[in-house]
Design a protein around this motif. Structure first.
Motif, PDB file in Angstrom:
ATOM      1  N   PHE A 199       9.789   4.728  -6.818  1.00  0.00           N
ATOM      2  CA  PHE A 199      11.082   4.149  -6.135  1.00  0.00           C
ATOM      3  C   PHE A 199      11.470   5.032  -5.203  1.00  0.00           C
ATOM      4  O   PHE A 199      11.544   4.741  -3.688  1.00  0.00           O
ATOM      5  CB  PHE A 199      12.127   4.205  -7.031  1.00  0.00           C
ATOM      6  CG  PHE A 199      13.495   3.647  -6.423  1.00  0.00           C
ATOM      7  CD1 PHE A 199      13.506   2.450  -5.855  1.00  0.00           C
ATOM      8  CD2 PHE A 199      14.537   4.349  -6.235  1.00  0.00           C
ATOM      9  CE1 PHE A 199      14.784   1.916  -5.446  1.00  0.00           C
ATOM     10  CE2 PHE A 199      15.766   4.134  -5.531  1.00  0.00           C
ATOM     11  CZ  PHE A 199      15.873   2.618  -5.250  1.00  0.00           C
ATOM     12  N   ALA A 200      11.467   6.322  -5.266  1.00  0.00           N
ATOM     13  CA  ALA A 200      11.559   7.227  -4.165  1.00  0.00           C
ATOM     14  C   ALA A 200      10.820   7.215  -3.116  1.00  0.00           C
ATOM     15  O   ALA A 200      11.400   7.502  -1.955  1.00  0.00           O
ATOM     16  CB  ALA A 200      11.736   8.749  -4.667  1.00  0.00           C
ATOM     17  N   ASP A 201       9.721   6.978  -3.352  1.00  0.00           N
ATOM     18  CA  ASP A 201       8.547   7.137  -2.287  1.00  0.00           C
ATOM     19  C   ASP A 201       8.611   5.777  -1.414  1.00  0.00           C
ATOM     20  O   ASP A 201       8.505   5.795  -0.178  1.00  0.00           O
ATOM     21  CB  ASP A 201       7.056   7.062  -2.994  1.00  0.00           C
ATOM     22  CG  ASP A 201       6.605   8.330  -3.383  1.00  0.00           C
ATOM     23  OD1 ASP A 201       7.207   9.264  -3.209  1.00  0.00           O
ATOM     24  OD2 ASP A 201       5.685   8.379  -4.269  1.00  0.00           O
ATOM     25  N   VAL A 202       9.047   4.513  -1.876  1.00  0.00           N
ATOM     26  CA  VAL A 202       9.242   3.497  -1.243  1.00  0.00           C
ATOM     27  C   VAL A 202      10.395   3.503  -0.516  1.00  0.00           C
ATOM     28  O   VAL A 202      10.602   2.976   0.834  1.00  0.00           O
ATOM     29  CB  VAL A 202       9.256   2.012  -2.176  1.00  0.00           C
ATOM     30  CG1 VAL A 202       9.727   0.970  -1.519  1.00  0.00           C
ATOM     31  CG2 VAL A 202       8.111   1.855  -2.963  1.00  0.00           C
ATOM     32  N   VAL A 203      11.591   4.190  -0.967  1.00  0.00           N
ATOM     33  CA  VAL A 203      12.721   4.243  -0.093  1.00  0.00           C
ATOM     34  C   VAL A 203      12.381   5.191   1.157  1.00  0.00           C
ATOM     35  O   VAL A 203      12.978   4.954   2.002  1.00  0.00           O
ATOM     36  CB  VAL A 203      13.894   4.827  -1.195  1.00  0.00           C
ATOM     37  CG1 VAL A 203      14.898   5.338  -0.184  1.00  0.00           C
ATOM     38  CG2 VAL A 203      14.324   3.842  -2.175  1.00  0.00           C
ATOM     39  N   LEU A 204      11.886   6.399   0.874  1.00  0.00           N
ATOM     40  CA  LEU A 204      11.419   7.181   1.931  1.00  0.00           C
ATOM     41  C   LEU A 204      10.539   6.793   2.909  1.00  0.00           C
ATOM     42  O   LEU A 204      11.050   6.737   4.230  1.00  0.00           O
ATOM     43  CB  LEU A 204      10.587   8.305   1.190  1.00  0.00           C
ATOM     44  CG  LEU A 204      10.207   9.574   2.353  1.00  0.00           C
ATOM     45  CD1 LEU A 204      11.384  10.081   3.338  1.00  0.00           C
ATOM     46  CD2 LEU A 204       9.246  10.669   1.713  1.00  0.00           C
ATOM     47  N   LEU A 205       9.595   5.903   2.397  1.00  0.00           N
ATOM     48  CA  LEU A 205       9.046   4.838   3.517  1.00  0.00           C
ATOM     49  C   LEU A 205       9.848   4.166   4.295  1.00  0.00           C
ATOM     50  O   LEU A 205       9.617   4.033   5.594  1.00  0.00           O
ATOM     51  CB  LEU A 205       7.750   4.344   2.663  1.00  0.00           C
ATOM     52  CG  LEU A 205       6.998   3.277   3.370  1.00  0.00           C
ATOM     53  CD1 LEU A 205       5.998   4.155   4.597  1.00  0.00           C
ATOM     54  CD2 LEU A 205       5.925   2.624   2.697  1.00  0.00           C
ATOM     55  N   SER A 206      10.587   3.268   3.686  1.00  0.00           N
ATOM     56  CA  SER A 206      11.376   2.244   4.483  1.00  0.00           C
ATOM     57  C   SER A 206      12.444   3.391   5.380  1.00  0.00           C
ATOM     58  O   SER A 206      12.635   2.645   6.496  1.00  0.00           O
ATOM     59  CB  SER A 206      12.147   1.673   3.456  1.00  0.00           C
ATOM     60  OG  SER A 206      11.267   0.993   2.286  1.00  0.00           O
ATOM     61  N   TYR A 233       0.758  -1.161  -0.046  1.00  0.00           N
ATOM     62  CA  TYR A 233       0.068  -0.006   0.088  1.00  0.00           C
ATOM     63  C   TYR A 233       0.764   1.329   0.049  1.00  0.00           C
ATOM     64  O   TYR A 233       0.226   2.330   0.434  1.00  0.00           O
ATOM     65  CB  TYR A 233      -1.091   0.114   1.244  1.00  0.00           C
ATOM     66  CG  TYR A 233      -1.997  -0.812   1.069  1.00  0.00           C
ATOM     67  CD1 TYR A 233      -3.150  -0.564   0.534  1.00  0.00           C
ATOM     68  CD2 TYR A 233      -2.041  -2.131   1.832  1.00  0.00           C
ATOM     69  CE1 TYR A 233      -4.335  -1.189   0.473  1.00  0.00           C
ATOM     70  CE2 TYR A 233      -3.048  -2.907   1.603  1.00  0.00           C
ATOM     71  CZ  TYR A 233      -4.343  -2.434   0.961  1.00  0.00           C
ATOM     72  OH  TYR A 233      -5.516  -3.428   0.725  1.00  0.00           O
ATOM     73  N   SER A 234       1.983   1.104  -0.333  1.00  0.00           N
ATOM     74  CA  SER A 234       3.111   2.354  -0.237  1.00  0.00           C
ATOM     75  C   SER A 234       2.341   3.541  -0.912  1.00  0.00           C
ATOM     76  O   SER A 234       2.533   4.563  -0.622  1.00  0.00           O
ATOM     77  CB  SER A 234       4.419   2.035  -1.059  1.00  0.00           C
ATOM     78  OG  SER A 234       4.170   1.518  -2.282  1.00  0.00           O
ATOM     79  N   GLU A 235       1.593   3.470  -2.185  1.00  0.00           N
ATOM     80  CA  GLU A 235       1.472   4.503  -2.828  1.00  0.00           C
ATOM     81  C   GLU A 235       0.241   5.423  -2.158  1.00  0.00           C
ATOM     82  O   GLU A 235       0.202   6.542  -2.257  1.00  0.00           O
ATOM     83  CB  GLU A 235       0.838   3.979  -4.285  1.00  0.00           C
ATOM     84  CG  GLU A 235       0.197   5.278  -4.934  1.00  0.00           C
ATOM     85  CD  GLU A 235      -0.282   4.535  -6.363  1.00  0.00           C
ATOM     86  OE1 GLU A 235      -1.027   5.487  -7.201  1.00  0.00           O
ATOM     87  OE2 GLU A 235      -0.375   3.512  -6.739  1.00  0.00           O
ATOM     88  N   LEU A 236      -0.563   4.595  -1.341  1.00  0.00           N
ATOM     89  CA  LEU A 236      -1.613   5.202  -0.675  1.00  0.00           C
ATOM     90  C   LEU A 236      -0.933   5.731   0.701  1.00  0.00           C
ATOM     91  O   LEU A 236      -1.235   6.913   0.817  1.00  0.00           O
ATOM     92  CB  LEU A 236      -2.689   4.113  -0.174  1.00  0.00           C
ATOM     93  CG  LEU A 236      -3.601   4.644   0.678  1.00  0.00           C
ATOM     94  CD1 LEU A 236      -4.663   5.612  -0.053  1.00  0.00           C
ATOM     95  CD2 LEU A 236      -4.623   3.183   1.235  1.00  0.00           C
ATOM     96  N   LEU A 237      -0.145   5.146   1.157  1.00  0.00           N
ATOM     97  CA  LEU A 237       0.411   5.773   2.402  1.00  0.00           C
ATOM     98  C   LEU A 237       1.444   7.116   2.220  1.00  0.00           C
ATOM     99  O   LEU A 237       1.271   7.998   2.861  1.00  0.00           O
ATOM    100  CB  LEU A 237       1.468   4.632   2.986  1.00  0.00           C
ATOM    101  CG  LEU A 237       0.817   3.339   3.727  1.00  0.00           C
ATOM    102  CD1 LEU A 237       1.860   2.452   4.184  1.00  0.00           C
ATOM    103  CD2 LEU A 237       0.107   3.910   4.888  1.00  0.00           C
TER     104      LEU A 237
END
Length: 224
Positions: A72-79, A58-62
């Protein structure tokens, strides 16, 4: 909230999709849960591994409200945010261990605190040393009590912080990236939307992460 069911508290999807007044707060809730599970006694029952895996799905929603314009940047930032929450959580756990000391071993069992978990974590820590901080990240219950035991054992602060940072990065990035890219793979290659099979995913992750713990406990009983 009118249809709230207490069983939702162990459902990671409940936290991810949580909103207040139409505002999605899933990201903030996840960060708090990771902090609590890795640093507070009350966090041992929270869905850590499955929560991070689903966070990847759900990374796009989060990340919608803080998106950097790149998947990719969003997933890295989330992590990265989850990693920081995990590091801070372990620091609090370590502080509890340093300050609490022997008091924790004499504390009566409550719903939030079980001495057996503390003792099991101590055995785990004694066996693996500093590496226990890394191993414990991937094991329910142990990741809550390992930093506390490290504090009680007066583990060197610099050594603890090294393993703390490394373990948090490995745990958060591996679980979130796995959820994110496996979800894309299954959808693109097999036409399977993992969001429609959350229950099975949670069950599988729970089994994978708890089997080593159960095996260790059964093995210990056999030798008694």
């Amino acid at each position: 909230m009118n249809n709230f069911d207490w069983t939702q508290l162990v459902n990671p999807e409940f936290y991810i999709l949580m909103d207040v007044g139409g505002v999605k707060i899933g990201l903030l809730v996840i960060l708090f849960i990771i902090f609590a599970e890795t640093g507070l006694f009350a966090g041992f029952f929270l869905p850590g591994d499955s929560l991070l895996f689903l966070a990847g799905i759900y990374s796009e929603l989060l990340m919608r409200q803080v998106s950097m314009g790149s998947d990719f940047a969003d997933v890295v930032l989330l992590s990265s945010l989850v990693s920081v929450a995990g590091v801070l959580g372990n620091m609090v756990g370590y502080w509890f261990g340093v300050k609490g000391g022997t008091y924790l071993y004499n504390k009566e069992d409550t719903f939030w605190f079980k001495e057996k978990y503390l003792l099991q974590s101590r055995d785990f820590f004694d066996k693996y040393g500093g590496k226990a901080i890394i191993f414990a990240r991937f094991l329910p219950i142990f990741r809550t009590f390992a930093p506390i035991v490290a504090g009680i054992a007066a583990m060197d602060k610099k050594k603890f912080m090294f393993f703390n940072v490394v373990s948090s990065i490995l745990w958060s990035f591996s679980m979130i990236l796995a959820g994110h890219y496996l979800s894309s793979l299954f959808l693109d290659k097999f036409g399977i939307d993992l969001k429609k099979h959350i229950e099975y995913i949670v069950i599988i992750i729970v089994l994978i992460t708890t089997i080593p713990v159960l095996f260790k406990l059964l093995k210990k009983r056999v030798h008694l």
